[in-house]
Write a protein that holds these residues in place. Structure first.
Motif, PDB file in Angstrom:
ATOM      1  N   MET A   1       1.335   2.494 -35.402  1.00  0.00           N
ATOM      2  CA  MET A   1      -0.069   2.796 -35.429  1.00  0.00           C
ATOM      3  C   MET A   1      -0.799   1.520 -35.812  1.00  0.00           C
ATOM      4  SD  MET A   1      -2.093   5.518 -35.175  1.00  0.00           S
ATOM      5  CE  MET A   1      -0.886   6.768 -35.446  1.00  0.00           C
ATOM      6  N   VAL A   2      -1.752   1.134 -35.011  1.00  0.00           N
ATOM      7  CA  VAL A   2      -2.492  -0.104 -35.256  1.00  0.00           C
ATOM      8  C   VAL A   2      -3.833   0.240 -35.891  1.00  0.00           C
ATOM      9  CG1 VAL A   2      -3.475  -2.164 -34.195  1.00  0.00           C
ATOM     10  CG2 VAL A   2      -1.373  -1.182 -33.263  1.00  0.00           C
ATOM     11  N   GLU A   3      -3.984  -0.118 -37.161  1.00  0.00           N
ATOM     12  CA  GLU A   3      -5.236   0.162 -37.867  1.00  0.00           C
ATOM     13  C   GLU A   3      -6.027  -1.100 -38.170  1.00  0.00           C
ATOM     14  OE1 GLU A   3      -4.749   2.720 -41.308  1.00  0.00           O
ATOM     15  OE2 GLU A   3      -2.883   3.446 -40.442  1.00  0.00           O
ATOM     16  N   THR A   4      -5.448  -2.258 -37.944  1.00  0.00           N
ATOM     17  CA  THR A   4      -6.073  -3.528 -38.263  1.00  0.00           C
ATOM     18  C   THR A   4      -7.387  -3.695 -37.515  1.00  0.00           C
ATOM     19  OG1 THR A   4      -3.864  -4.451 -38.513  1.00  0.00           O
ATOM     20  CG2 THR A   4      -5.677  -6.021 -38.364  1.00  0.00           C
ATOM     21  N   ASP A   5      -8.406  -4.162 -38.220  1.00  0.00           N
ATOM     22  CA  ASP A   5      -9.721  -4.469 -37.652  1.00  0.00           C
ATOM     23  C   ASP A   5     -10.402  -3.268 -37.000  1.00  0.00           C
ATOM     24  OD1 ASP A   5      -9.477  -7.158 -38.454  1.00  0.00           O
ATOM     25  OD2 ASP A   5      -8.380  -7.640 -36.614  1.00  0.00           O
ATOM     26  N   CYS A  22      -4.233  12.562 -36.290  1.00  0.00           N
ATOM     27  CA  CYS A  22      -4.046  13.131 -34.947  1.00  0.00           C
ATOM     28  C   CYS A  22      -3.206  12.208 -34.077  1.00  0.00           C
ATOM     29  CB  CYS A  22      -5.400  13.388 -34.289  1.00  0.00           C
ATOM     30  SG  CYS A  22      -6.369  14.666 -35.110  1.00  0.00           S
ATOM     31  N   ALA A  23      -3.492  10.913 -34.174  1.00  0.00           N
ATOM     32  CA  ALA A  23      -2.736   9.938 -33.387  1.00  0.00           C
ATOM     33  C   ALA A  23      -1.273   9.903 -33.833  1.00  0.00           C
ATOM     34  CB  ALA A  23      -3.377   8.558 -33.509  1.00  0.00           C
ATOM     35  N   ALA A  24      -1.030   9.974 -35.133  1.00  0.00           N
ATOM     36  CA  ALA A  24       0.341   9.957 -35.647  1.00  0.00           C
ATOM     37  C   ALA A  24       1.110  11.199 -35.206  1.00  0.00           C
ATOM     38  CB  ALA A  24       0.326   9.857 -37.174  1.00  0.00           C
ATOM     39  N   THR A  33       9.761   7.224 -32.903  1.00  0.00           N
ATOM     40  CA  THR A  33      10.158   7.069 -34.303  1.00  0.00           C
ATOM     41  C   THR A  33       9.198   6.113 -34.997  1.00  0.00           C
ATOM     42  OG1 THR A  33      12.474   7.364 -33.676  1.00  0.00           O
ATOM     43  CG2 THR A  33      12.040   6.391 -35.846  1.00  0.00           C
ATOM     44  N   PRO A  34       8.520   6.570 -36.037  1.00  0.00           N
ATOM     45  CA  PRO A  34       7.601   5.665 -36.742  1.00  0.00           C
ATOM     46  C   PRO A  34       8.379   4.632 -37.547  1.00  0.00           C
ATOM     47  CG  PRO A  34       7.716   7.760 -37.876  1.00  0.00           C
ATOM     48  CD  PRO A  34       8.552   7.900 -36.626  1.00  0.00           C
ATOM     49  N   ILE A  35       7.753   3.480 -37.745  1.00  0.00           N
ATOM     50  CA  ILE A  35       8.370   2.477 -38.619  1.00  0.00           C
ATOM     51  C   ILE A  35       7.503   2.334 -39.863  1.00  0.00           C
ATOM     52  CG2 ILE A  35       9.498   1.224 -36.757  1.00  0.00           C
ATOM     53  CD1 ILE A  35       7.344  -0.967 -37.153  1.00  0.00           C
ATOM     54  N   ASP A  36       8.127   2.041 -40.947  1.00  0.00           N
ATOM     55  CA  ASP A  36       7.459   1.812 -42.215  1.00  0.00           C
ATOM     56  C   ASP A  36       6.774   0.452 -42.165  1.00  0.00           C
ATOM     57  OD1 ASP A  36       7.708   0.632 -45.177  1.00  0.00           O
ATOM     58  OD2 ASP A  36       7.591   2.828 -45.263  1.00  0.00           O
ATOM     59  N   LEU A  37       5.675   0.314 -42.874  1.00  0.00           N
ATOM     60  CA  LEU A  37       4.973  -0.972 -42.910  1.00  0.00           C
ATOM     61  C   LEU A  37       5.863  -2.094 -43.435  1.00  0.00           C
ATOM     62  CD1 LEU A  37       1.458   0.114 -44.223  1.00  0.00           C
ATOM     63  CD2 LEU A  37       2.082  -0.584 -41.912  1.00  0.00           C
ATOM     64  N   LEU A  53       2.779   0.815 -29.493  1.00  0.00           N
ATOM     65  CA  LEU A  53       1.563   0.572 -30.259  1.00  0.00           C
ATOM     66  C   LEU A  53       0.571   1.658 -29.861  1.00  0.00           C
ATOM     67  CD1 LEU A  53       2.113  -2.870 -29.152  1.00  0.00           C
ATOM     68  CD2 LEU A  53       1.217  -2.716 -31.456  1.00  0.00           C
ATOM     69  N   HIS A  54       0.101   2.394 -30.846  1.00  0.00           N
ATOM     70  CA  HIS A  54      -0.852   3.467 -30.576  1.00  0.00           C
ATOM     71  C   HIS A  54      -2.083   3.228 -31.426  1.00  0.00           C
ATOM     72  CE1 HIS A  54      -2.455   7.195 -29.287  1.00  0.00           C
ATOM     73  NE2 HIS A  54      -2.032   7.951 -30.282  1.00  0.00           N
ATOM     74  N   ASP A  55      -3.240   3.366 -30.807  1.00  0.00           N
ATOM     75  CA  ASP A  55      -4.503   3.097 -31.482  1.00  0.00           C
ATOM     76  C   ASP A  55      -5.097   4.401 -32.005  1.00  0.00           C
ATOM     77  OD1 ASP A  55      -7.065   2.277 -32.252  1.00  0.00           O
ATOM     78  OD2 ASP A  55      -7.208   0.855 -30.597  1.00  0.00           O
ATOM     79  N   PRO A  56      -5.374   4.484 -33.307  1.00  0.00           N
ATOM     80  CA  PRO A  56      -5.985   5.703 -33.827  1.00  0.00           C
ATOM     81  C   PRO A  56      -7.384   5.943 -33.254  1.00  0.00           C
ATOM     82  CG  PRO A  56      -5.962   4.014 -35.513  1.00  0.00           C
ATOM     83  CD  PRO A  56      -5.159   3.484 -34.361  1.00  0.00           C
ATOM     84  N   LEU A  57      -7.940   4.949 -32.573  1.00  0.00           N
ATOM     85  CA  LEU A  57      -9.227   5.142 -31.914  1.00  0.00           C
ATOM     86  C   LEU A  57      -9.064   5.830 -30.556  1.00  0.00           C
ATOM     87  CD1 LEU A  57     -11.116   1.874 -32.894  1.00  0.00           C
ATOM     88  CD2 LEU A  57     -11.005   4.076 -34.080  1.00  0.00           C
ATOM     89  N   CYS A  58      -7.842   6.195 -30.225  1.00  0.00           N
ATOM     90  CA  CYS A  58      -7.521   7.060 -29.076  1.00  0.00           C
ATOM     91  C   CYS A  58      -6.760   8.255 -29.637  1.00  0.00           C
ATOM     92  CB  CYS A  58      -6.683   6.308 -28.046  1.00  0.00           C
ATOM     93  SG  CYS A  58      -7.452   4.825 -27.386  1.00  0.00           S
ATOM     94  N   PRO A  59      -7.386   9.002 -30.546  1.00  0.00           N
ATOM     95  CA  PRO A  59      -6.656   9.976 -31.357  1.00  0.00           C
ATOM     96  C   PRO A  59      -6.132  11.192 -30.613  1.00  0.00           C
ATOM     97  CG  PRO A  59      -8.998  10.271 -31.673  1.00  0.00           C
ATOM     98  CD  PRO A  59      -8.816   9.011 -30.845  1.00  0.00           C
TER      99      PRO A  59
END
Length: 174
Positions: A1-5, A22-24, A33-37, A53-59
């Motif tokens: 999940m890309v949350e940067t900027d 919702c995106a997650a 499979t999610p990865i830990d930061l 890479l999934h953008d939370p702005l496309c939830p």
């Protein structure tokens, strides 16, 4: 999940849930499979798995579309990028003056996800992130890239008005 900027918008609510949640959930439902930061890029490379890479702005991007993108990236051994058609009028600017209108049929709006097949993951020095359009351009300079048209609910939101529009679009599908 890309949350940067992305500011605080990923934490706005749609259907009573944060966009990022919702995106997650869509990623999980797609079998990603999610990865830990704290996971190192070296560990990601060693996994031999595609990287999503999934953008939370496309939830509201459907899990089935994310899974189809992963499948296509592996089968084609190419970066797969979710896109939507451009519906706005786009003009050029020349010497500070508004120029010609670009043909919308020649344009695409980058949405989500961006899926890197294992060979691309192995070729990168670090985890990619940032603006998806800029990232797509950078990846296309080095690797084969293919696009898949995201469904309407996979659209990107830029502000709270877009969130309300997407909420209305997806209300009947919940």
């Amino acid at each position: 999940m890309v949350e940067t900027d992305r500011g605080s918008l990923p934490f706005a609510l749609i259907h009573g849930e944060a966009l990022v949640a919702c995106a997650a959930w869509a990623l999980g439902e797609a079998g990603v499979t999610p990865i830990d930061l704290a996971t190192s890029w070296e560990a990601v490379v060693q996994s031999g798995e595609p990287f999503v890479l999934h953008d939370p702005l496309c939830p509201m991007t459907p899990a089935g579309f994310i899974a189809a993108c992963v499948e296509a990236a592996v089968a084609r051994e190419a970066v797969v990028v979710g896109v939507r058609p451009v519906t706005d009028t786009v003009k050029t600017v020349e010497d500070g003056l508004v120029g010609r209108t670009l043909d919308r049929d020649d344009l695409l709006a980058v949405t989500s996800p961006i899926v890197l097949p294992p060979a691309v993951v192995a070729a990168l020095d670090d985890q990619p992130a940032g603006d998806f359009a800029t990232l797509t351009t950078a990846l296309a300079a080095r690797f084969p890239v293919t696009t898949l048209q995201a469904p309407p609910e996979g659209r990107r939101v830029a502000d709270l008005d877009d969130v309300r529009l997407l909420e209305g679009l997806t209300a009947a599908r919940r």
